[in-house]
Scaffold this motif. Structure first.
Motif, PDB file in Angstrom:
ATOM      1  N   THR A  53       0.822  -1.217   0.000  1.00  0.00           N
ATOM      2  CA  THR A  53       0.000   0.000   0.000  1.00  0.00           C
ATOM      3  C   THR A  53       0.851   1.260   0.000  1.00  0.00           C
ATOM      4  O   THR A  53       0.467   2.266  -0.590  1.00  0.00           O
ATOM      5  CB  THR A  53      -0.942   0.009   1.210  1.00  0.00           C
ATOM      6  OG1 THR A  53      -0.167  -0.157   2.413  1.00  0.00           O
ATOM      7  CG2 THR A  53      -1.959  -1.110   1.116  1.00  0.00           C
ATOM      8  N   GLY A  54       1.998   1.233   0.668  1.00  0.00           N
ATOM      9  CA  GLY A  54       2.850   2.412   0.674  1.00  0.00           C
ATOM     10  C   GLY A  54       3.382   2.764  -0.698  1.00  0.00           C
ATOM     11  O   GLY A  54       3.756   3.913  -0.953  1.00  0.00           O
ATOM     12  N   VAL A  55       3.435   1.788  -1.605  1.00  0.00           N
ATOM     13  CA  VAL A  55       3.893   2.023  -2.975  1.00  0.00           C
ATOM     14  C   VAL A  55       2.726   2.426  -3.870  1.00  0.00           C
ATOM     15  O   VAL A  55       2.804   3.405  -4.614  1.00  0.00           O
ATOM     16  CB  VAL A  55       4.583   0.767  -3.545  1.00  0.00           C
ATOM     17  CG1 VAL A  55       5.097   1.029  -4.952  1.00  0.00           C
ATOM     18  CG2 VAL A  55       5.716   0.328  -2.633  1.00  0.00           C
ATOM     19  N   THR A  56       1.651   1.678  -3.797  1.00  0.00           N
ATOM     20  CA  THR A  56       0.532   1.928  -4.704  1.00  0.00           C
ATOM     21  C   THR A  56      -0.127   3.279  -4.463  1.00  0.00           C
ATOM     22  O   THR A  56      -0.720   3.845  -5.376  1.00  0.00           O
ATOM     23  CB  THR A  56      -0.531   0.821  -4.572  1.00  0.00           C
ATOM     24  OG1 THR A  56      -0.954   0.731  -3.194  1.00  0.00           O
ATOM     25  CG2 THR A  56       0.035  -0.525  -5.000  1.00  0.00           C
TER      26      THR A  56
ATOM     27  N   TYR B  37      11.791   5.754   1.760  1.00  0.00           N
ATOM     28  CA  TYR B  37      10.894   5.419   0.645  1.00  0.00           C
ATOM     29  C   TYR B  37      10.179   4.086   0.901  1.00  0.00           C
ATOM     30  O   TYR B  37      10.842   3.048   1.062  1.00  0.00           O
ATOM     31  CB  TYR B  37      11.748   5.367  -0.617  1.00  0.00           C
ATOM     32  CG  TYR B  37      11.172   4.691  -1.823  1.00  0.00           C
ATOM     33  CD1 TYR B  37       9.913   5.034  -2.311  1.00  0.00           C
ATOM     34  CD2 TYR B  37      11.909   3.729  -2.500  1.00  0.00           C
ATOM     35  CE1 TYR B  37       9.410   4.412  -3.433  1.00  0.00           C
ATOM     36  CE2 TYR B  37      11.418   3.108  -3.629  1.00  0.00           C
ATOM     37  CZ  TYR B  37      10.161   3.457  -4.090  1.00  0.00           C
ATOM     38  OH  TYR B  37       9.665   2.844  -5.200  1.00  0.00           O
ATOM     39  N   PRO B  38       8.836   4.055   0.953  1.00  0.00           N
ATOM     40  CA  PRO B  38       8.121   2.805   1.242  1.00  0.00           C
ATOM     41  C   PRO B  38       8.400   1.690   0.248  1.00  0.00           C
ATOM     42  O   PRO B  38       8.371   0.517   0.617  1.00  0.00           O
ATOM     43  CB  PRO B  38       6.645   3.225   1.197  1.00  0.00           C
ATOM     44  CG  PRO B  38       6.642   4.685   1.437  1.00  0.00           C
ATOM     45  CD  PRO B  38       7.913   5.203   0.833  1.00  0.00           C
ATOM     46  N   GLY B  39       8.679   2.043  -1.011  1.00  0.00           N
ATOM     47  CA  GLY B  39       8.976   1.011  -1.997  1.00  0.00           C
ATOM     48  C   GLY B  39      10.232   0.242  -1.674  1.00  0.00           C
ATOM     49  O   GLY B  39      10.347  -0.950  -1.972  1.00  0.00           O
ATOM     50  N   MET B  40      11.198   0.901  -1.051  1.00  0.00           N
ATOM     51  CA  MET B  40      12.412   0.204  -0.660  1.00  0.00           C
ATOM     52  C   MET B  40      12.137  -0.727   0.520  1.00  0.00           C
ATOM     53  O   MET B  40      12.639  -1.850   0.576  1.00  0.00           O
ATOM     54  CB  MET B  40      13.495   1.219  -0.306  1.00  0.00           C
ATOM     55  CG  MET B  40      14.909   0.665  -0.368  1.00  0.00           C
ATOM     56  SD  MET B  40      15.304  -0.364   1.031  1.00  0.00           S
ATOM     57  CE  MET B  40      15.044   0.832   2.352  1.00  0.00           C
ATOM     58  N   LEU B  41      11.318  -0.266   1.482  1.00  0.00           N
ATOM     59  CA  LEU B  41      10.946  -1.128   2.600  1.00  0.00           C
ATOM     60  C   LEU B  41      10.215  -2.368   2.096  1.00  0.00           C
ATOM     61  O   LEU B  41      10.454  -3.481   2.576  1.00  0.00           O
ATOM     62  CB  LEU B  41      10.063  -0.355   3.582  1.00  0.00           C
ATOM     63  CG  LEU B  41      10.728   0.809   4.330  1.00  0.00           C
ATOM     64  CD1 LEU B  41       9.696   1.534   5.197  1.00  0.00           C
ATOM     65  CD2 LEU B  41      11.883   0.309   5.185  1.00  0.00           C
ATOM     66  N   ALA B  42       9.312  -2.170   1.122  1.00  0.00           N
ATOM     67  CA  ALA B  42       8.578  -3.307   0.566  1.00  0.00           C
ATOM     68  C   ALA B  42       9.519  -4.268  -0.155  1.00  0.00           C
ATOM     69  O   ALA B  42       9.366  -5.498  -0.057  1.00  0.00           O
ATOM     70  CB  ALA B  42       7.480  -2.814  -0.380  1.00  0.00           C
ATOM     71  N   LEU B  43      10.501  -3.732  -0.882  1.00  0.00           N
ATOM     72  CA  LEU B  43      11.481  -4.588  -1.559  1.00  0.00           C
ATOM     73  C   LEU B  43      12.250  -5.432  -0.549  1.00  0.00           C
ATOM     74  O   LEU B  43      12.459  -6.634  -0.750  1.00  0.00           O
ATOM     75  CB  LEU B  43      12.474  -3.725  -2.335  1.00  0.00           C
ATOM     76  CG  LEU B  43      12.128  -3.301  -3.753  1.00  0.00           C
ATOM     77  CD1 LEU B  43      13.244  -2.439  -4.309  1.00  0.00           C
ATOM     78  CD2 LEU B  43      11.907  -4.511  -4.648  1.00  0.00           C
ATOM     79  N   ALA B  44      12.697  -4.792   0.513  1.00  0.00           N
ATOM     80  CA  ALA B  44      13.471  -5.518   1.518  1.00  0.00           C
ATOM     81  C   ALA B  44      12.649  -6.644   2.124  1.00  0.00           C
ATOM     82  O   ALA B  44      13.125  -7.785   2.243  1.00  0.00           O
ATOM     83  CB  ALA B  44      13.948  -4.556   2.603  1.00  0.00           C
TER      84      ALA B  44
ATOM     85  N   VAL C 222      -8.716  15.793  -2.301  1.00  0.00           N
ATOM     86  CA  VAL C 222      -7.265  15.815  -2.443  1.00  0.00           C
ATOM     87  C   VAL C 222      -6.705  14.459  -2.025  1.00  0.00           C
ATOM     88  O   VAL C 222      -6.990  13.985  -0.920  1.00  0.00           O
ATOM     89  CB  VAL C 222      -6.616  16.918  -1.575  1.00  0.00           C
ATOM     90  CG1 VAL C 222      -5.090  16.886  -1.740  1.00  0.00           C
ATOM     91  CG2 VAL C 222      -7.157  18.283  -1.951  1.00  0.00           C
ATOM     92  N   ALA C 223      -5.905  13.844  -2.889  1.00  0.00           N
ATOM     93  CA  ALA C 223      -5.218  12.599  -2.540  1.00  0.00           C
ATOM     94  C   ALA C 223      -3.806  12.939  -2.077  1.00  0.00           C
ATOM     95  O   ALA C 223      -3.075  13.646  -2.770  1.00  0.00           O
ATOM     96  CB  ALA C 223      -5.157  11.663  -3.745  1.00  0.00           C
ATOM     97  N   LEU C 224      -3.444  12.487  -0.881  1.00  0.00           N
ATOM     98  CA  LEU C 224      -2.098  12.701  -0.368  1.00  0.00           C
ATOM     99  C   LEU C 224      -1.592  11.416   0.270  1.00  0.00           C
ATOM    100  O   LEU C 224      -2.303  10.411   0.314  1.00  0.00           O
ATOM    101  CB  LEU C 224      -2.060  13.874   0.609  1.00  0.00           C
ATOM    102  CG  LEU C 224      -3.060  13.904   1.769  1.00  0.00           C
ATOM    103  CD1 LEU C 224      -2.657  12.988   2.890  1.00  0.00           C
ATOM    104  CD2 LEU C 224      -3.204  15.328   2.297  1.00  0.00           C
ATOM    105  N   THR C 225      -0.364  11.431   0.755  1.00  0.00           N
ATOM    106  CA  THR C 225       0.260  10.221   1.261  1.00  0.00           C
ATOM    107  C   THR C 225       0.481  10.331   2.764  1.00  0.00           C
ATOM    108  O   THR C 225       1.209  11.234   3.202  1.00  0.00           O
ATOM    109  CB  THR C 225       1.618   9.981   0.580  1.00  0.00           C
ATOM    110  OG1 THR C 225       1.467  10.111  -0.832  1.00  0.00           O
ATOM    111  CG2 THR C 225       2.138   8.592   0.900  1.00  0.00           C
ATOM    112  N   PRO C 226      -0.119   9.447   3.573  1.00  0.00           N
ATOM    113  CA  PRO C 226       0.152   9.474   5.012  1.00  0.00           C
ATOM    114  C   PRO C 226       1.594   9.091   5.298  1.00  0.00           C
ATOM    115  O   PRO C 226       2.239   8.371   4.524  1.00  0.00           O
ATOM    116  CB  PRO C 226      -0.836   8.442   5.579  1.00  0.00           C
ATOM    117  CG  PRO C 226      -1.127   7.529   4.440  1.00  0.00           C
ATOM    118  CD  PRO C 226      -1.047   8.370   3.198  1.00  0.00           C
ATOM    119  N   GLY C 227       2.111   9.547   6.421  1.00  0.00           N
ATOM    120  CA  GLY C 227       3.521   9.350   6.722  1.00  0.00           C
ATOM    121  C   GLY C 227       3.891   7.994   7.278  1.00  0.00           C
ATOM    122  O   GLY C 227       5.046   7.572   7.169  1.00  0.00           O
TER     123      GLY C 227
END
Length: 477
Positions: free
Chosen positions: A103-106, A207-214, A431-436
């Motif tokens: 979800t952090g990536v999408t 970056y959440p995508g890096m956490l997901a990769l790991a 407004v679409a934004l990204t939670p931290g």
């Protein structure tokens, strides 16, 4: 936003009118639809493609669009419940669960619904990338001799040479591999450097995508806090000692999400700490070409000042061109290069040659430096517009750091605020934004949100988005 909205509206109107036609019946021509609804041919084509994807319309090149015939029978649903057992039966042996939360990536990849302003976007708005130059590059690249043949496994020599020059220092073309985008290059690096179950040090937040990769690779992300000058060296040294980690992943330039730049005094210290620990530093140099007009001279990549092969460098063209222009570079010095090459070949063979040829055409064209200068000015204007609008309308949101590169601001919410609740209220306000929270591998020290100023059409949409966020604040705070 206007084009996307027009496509949705036209598709909805055509969907309502389908009952006028018998199954197999022909719909009006594209020209007739253009004249009737006063939209562009591209809008008509995209609306029909959307209906075709839904199974409501069949398009036949040269003949037109037809109402789809109903299916004569439905296939049995089947029973996939057995997969729950198969996917988790041996999970007890996993040091790290293989289930991955994407979800952090999408949240930064998915397009918001029509009418919702895109403060969550991870890429610049279509009006910003190099439209004319980008459009011509694939055509010119495709006409190069041998463009549709098999490329060298490591990538085209000319493109590897270009990336080597961009990195600088003593890096040579022989130490560069062409990869299919930064995310793919990071995945290759993590697989090469850390076995499943191993700890990997990451910036916090990151970056959440890096956490997901790991986590997808069975690794255990261990957070190392950053401040406005980048990762804190004393905490990095403590983390290496405490975990025995052999990998540290960082973004030294305009870090995502904080926008921090690793301070000059910390650069050599970070490399020295990693070298003493017998560890690699994976340098994700993802937005070097999204510098703002007021940034001044940029520091060189860490890889340019690394004679000992500590740094595995990842650089990409994607952010400055298009989400679909997935061309990046992996650079490394020493035996690790062969391991990176072997993993990449096994995973993907090679990056398609037409895409590499298009990249060469783009970065070699006179329009490329002009585009980067224009992009630099546009990003500064949008950053300033968002910072000013937030200060005026939303003083409750603190901006710890105003970056001079990248495409977003990292805003701290008042203590006790639920960032997910705030994001939900913002979406209701349009407004679409990204939670931290997804940016932290452990418990976040405070609530944050990330606000992208590059994914919208311009300062006007930024002002309107911040105005809408005022309603979200009034609801949640």
């Amino acid at each position: 936003m206007q084009e996307r909205s027009s496509v949705g509206e036209l598709a909805e109107q055509l969907r309502k009118e389908l009952d006028r036609y018998s199954p197999g019946g022909k719909l009006p021509s594209s020209r007739a639809l253009v004249e009737r609804f006063r939209v562009s041919p591209v809008t008509v084509s995209r609306a029909l493609a959307q209906l075709a994807a839904e199974g409501l319309v069949v398009t036949r090149p040269g003949a037109g669009a037809f109402r789809a015939r109903p299916r004569t029978h439905e296939a049995p649903a089947g029973d996939t419940s057995w997969q729950e057992v198969a996917l988790s039966a041996d999970g007890a042996a996993d040091l790290v669960p293989r289930t991955v939360d994407a979800t952090g990536v999408t949240v930064s990849l998915a397009a918001p619904p029509p009418g919702v302003l895109e403060f969550n976007g991870g890429y610049p708005h279509p009006s910003l990338p190099p439209g004319g130059a980008r459009g011509g590059a694939p055509a010119r690249g495709g006409r190069r001799p041998g463009a549709w043949g098999r490329p060298p496994l490591e990538g085209l020599p000319e493109l590897r040479e270009w990336f080597a020059r961009e990195i600088g220092g003593a890096v040579t073309a022989a130490e560069v591999l062409i990869a299919a985008g930064g995310q793919s290059a990071l995945a290759t690096a993590l697989r090469a450097l850390a076995p499943p179950g191993a700890p990997v040090l990451v910036e916090s937040p990151t970056y959440p995508g890096m956490l997901a990769l790991a986590r997808a690779g069975g690794l255990r992300p261990v957070p190392v806090p950053v401040d406005r000058d980048g990762v804190r060296p004393e905490l990095l040294a403590d983390a290496f000692r405490a975990t025995g980690a052999r990998v540290f992943v960082c973004q030294p330039l305009f870090q995502n999400p904080t926008g921090a730049v690793l301070a000059p005094g910390r650069r050599a210290e970070v490399l020295g700490i990693a070298r003493a620990a017998g560890a690699f530093v994976v340098e994700d140099d993802f937005v070097r070409r999204l510098v703002h007009a007021d940034a001044g001279p940029l520091p060189r990549p860490l890889a340019a000042d690394d004679p000992d092969g500590v740094v595995v460098h990842v650089g990409s063209l994607t952010k400055a061109t298009s989400p679909s222009f997935r061309v990046s570079a992996l650079a490394a010095h020493g035996p690790v290069l062969e391991r990176l090459r072997a993993i990449q070949v096994v995973d993907s063979f090679f990056v398609p040659r037409p895409l590499q040829e298009a990249a060469l055409e783009l970065v070699g064209s006179p329009a490329w430096p002009r585009h980067l200068r224009t992009l630099s000015g546009e990003l500064k204007e949008r950053r300033d517009a968002m910072a000013a609008a937030l200060a005026l309308r939303l003083p409750e949101l603190a901006l710890p750091h105003i970056p001079s590169g990248g495409y977003h601001l990292w805003a701290r919410l008042p203590e006790g605020t639920d960032d997910d609740a705030f994001s939900a209220a913002a979406l209701r306000a349009g407004v679409a934004l990204t939670p931290g929270r997804p940016y932290f591998s452990a418990e976040p020290p405070a609530p944050y949100v990330r606000l992208s100023f590059a994914a919208v059409a311009g300062p006007g949409e930024i002002a309107e988005g911040v105005r809408r966020l005022r309603a979200a604040c009034d609801e949640v705070l």
